[in-house]
Scaffold this motif. Structure first.
Motif, PDB file in Angstrom:
ATOM      1  N   ASP A 166       8.217  24.384  59.380  1.00 12.57           N
ATOM      2  CA  ASP A 166       7.546  23.087  59.298  1.00 12.57           C
ATOM      3  C   ASP A 166       6.085  23.330  58.930  1.00 12.57           C
ATOM      4  O   ASP A 166       5.332  23.931  59.711  1.00 12.57           O
ATOM      5  N   ARG A 205       3.850  20.950  58.236  1.00 14.22           N
ATOM      6  CA  ARG A 205       3.086  19.714  58.361  1.00 14.22           C
ATOM      7  C   ARG A 205       1.886  19.883  59.308  1.00 14.22           C
ATOM      8  O   ARG A 205       1.930  20.635  60.266  1.00 14.22           O
ATOM      9  N   LYS A 206       0.855  19.124  58.986  1.00 19.19           N
ATOM     10  CA  LYS A 206      -0.318  18.995  59.847  1.00 19.19           C
ATOM     11  C   LYS A 206      -0.694  17.522  59.819  1.00 19.19           C
ATOM     12  O   LYS A 206      -0.980  16.978  58.756  1.00 19.19           O
ATOM     13  N   GLY A 207      -0.668  16.891  60.990  1.00 18.63           N
ATOM     14  CA  GLY A 207      -0.894  15.457  61.026  1.00 18.63           C
ATOM     15  C   GLY A 207       0.197  14.683  60.317  1.00 18.63           C
ATOM     16  O   GLY A 207      -0.067  13.606  59.765  1.00 18.63           O
ATOM     17  N   TYR A 224       1.092  20.534  54.833  1.00 18.04           N
ATOM     18  CA  TYR A 224      -0.286  20.997  54.674  1.00 18.04           C
ATOM     19  C   TYR A 224      -0.387  22.440  54.180  1.00 18.04           C
ATOM     20  O   TYR A 224      -1.095  22.740  53.224  1.00 18.04           O
ATOM     21  N   THR A 225       0.282  23.362  54.862  1.00 24.49           N
ATOM     22  CA  THR A 225       0.151  24.770  54.514  1.00 24.49           C
ATOM     23  C   THR A 225       1.193  25.155  53.459  1.00 24.49           C
ATOM     24  O   THR A 225       1.975  24.335  53.003  1.00 24.49           O
ATOM     25  N   ARG A 254      -3.263  22.694  48.692  1.00 22.33           N
ATOM     26  CA  ARG A 254      -4.144  23.809  49.015  1.00 22.33           C
ATOM     27  C   ARG A 254      -4.594  24.542  47.753  1.00 22.33           C
ATOM     28  O   ARG A 254      -5.714  25.039  47.675  1.00 22.33           O
ATOM     29  N   GLN A 304      -3.865  33.551  59.536  1.00 21.84           N
ATOM     30  CA  GLN A 304      -3.668  32.217  58.976  1.00 21.84           C
ATOM     31  C   GLN A 304      -5.020  31.591  58.629  1.00 21.84           C
ATOM     32  O   GLN A 304      -5.489  30.640  59.264  1.00 21.84           O
ATOM     33  N   LEU A 360      -5.762  27.866  58.283  1.00 27.68           N
ATOM     34  CA  LEU A 360      -5.915  27.051  59.485  1.00 27.68           C
ATOM     35  C   LEU A 360      -7.176  27.390  60.265  1.00 27.68           C
ATOM     36  O   LEU A 360      -7.791  26.515  60.872  1.00 27.68           O
TER      37      LEU A 360
END
Length: 297
Positions: free
Chosen positions: A195, A197-199, A203-204, A218, A268, A271
């Protein structure tokens, strides 16, 4: 007969005046002589050859005679006394402007150029390069950046344990490096059990078996804390490729070894930096650079 006598002139009577016109030759001659005298005087006072003569406007005239000095070259504009501006280095691009497509066609275009084998020793791992249609990115440009990241110096092939080679479609391959919009990247990663996801938004980037998936968000905008740190977007791209390919080669996440030191490539960094400085390479100064493991089996 008395002798005739010539009568005398009356006393005090002047001789009869001559006609006025008979004096003009004398006046003309005197005027001519005066002019000639002036010319003679000017000729005597003329300076020697080569001297400057002041003309009526006060500027310097030409020499009155031949001179041994070389002729004066034609006038040319005098150089400016103001210093030339110093060349400026353009500021590095930290993120690309404009909206990023959230989703594309779901299909991919593949780099059709086979590449040279990268590295000097170890098993050869072959990979393809693909860009999602509708992403706005060009597959050859992406392929060139992938090649630069994996060629090093400082890449995974520097250790002598693995070699890497880009292959064209139809050739045998071990994995594919994808550049995908965030919706497609989220779907590909989720299918492999990751997964990103961020928020609630993909995302990543990620790696799932046989797939290295680079998130277009990104790729185009990096991450806010990296932009704040002044990390060039080009450097971030090298990092994210080496990080996700590192997962494909069997490496796991690592932490920052100490504040102020370079971050390990398996940290990472998208992040957090944890006090470390951004770093896109697994090898520094020819040696494998790593941090404390954060992955638990």
């Amino acid at each position: 007969m008395p002798t005739a006598t010539r009568p005398r002139r009356a006393a005090g009577r002047s001789a009869p005046a001559r006609p006025a016109g008979r004096r003009r030759p004398v006046i003309v001659v005197l005027a001519f002589l005066a002019a000639a005298g002036a010319s003679v005087a000017v000729a005597v006072q003329r300076p020697s050859a080569g001297a400057e003569v002041l003309v009526s406007d006060g500027s310097a005239g030409q020499p009155s005679g031949p001179s041994s000095a070389p002729p004066t070259p034609s006038a040319s504009p005098s150089p400016s006394l103001s210093p030339s501006p110093e060349p400026t280095t353009p500021a590095p691009v930290l993120a690309l402007p404009g909206p990023v497509p959230a989703h594309g066609a779901g299909s991919f275009a593949y780099d059709d150029r086979p590449g040279a084998v990268l590295g000097r020793a170890g098993a050869v791992r072959r990979f393809r390069v693909a860009v999602e249609n509708g992403s706005g990115e060009e597959v050859h440009a992406f392929g060139d950046t992938v090649q630069r990241a994996l060629a090093g110096p400082g890449s995974w092939v520097d250790g002598g344990g693995v070699r890497l080679q880009r292959v064209a479609p139809g050739a045998r391959y071990d994995f594919t490096v994808y550049l995908a919009t965030r919706d497609t990247a989220g779907r590909l990663c989720r299918r492999g059990g990751i997964d990103i996801r961020k928020g609630g938004v993909p995302y990543t980037s990620c790696r799932v078996p046989g797939k290295v998936v680079i998130n277009l968000d990104r790729w185009r905008t990096s991450a806010p804390h990296l932009v704040a740190a002044g990390l060039p977007l080009e450097t971030y791209r090298l990092y994210v490729i080496n990080h996700e390919v590192g997962h494909q080669l069997g490496h796991h996440h690592e932490g920052c070894p100490a504040a102020g030191r370079p971050a390990p490539v398996m940290q990472q960094q998208t992040l957090f930096l944890g006090g470390c400085r951004p770093n896109p390479w697994p090898y520094l100064n020819g040696r494998r650079y790593s941090g404390p493991p954060t992955w638990k089996p």
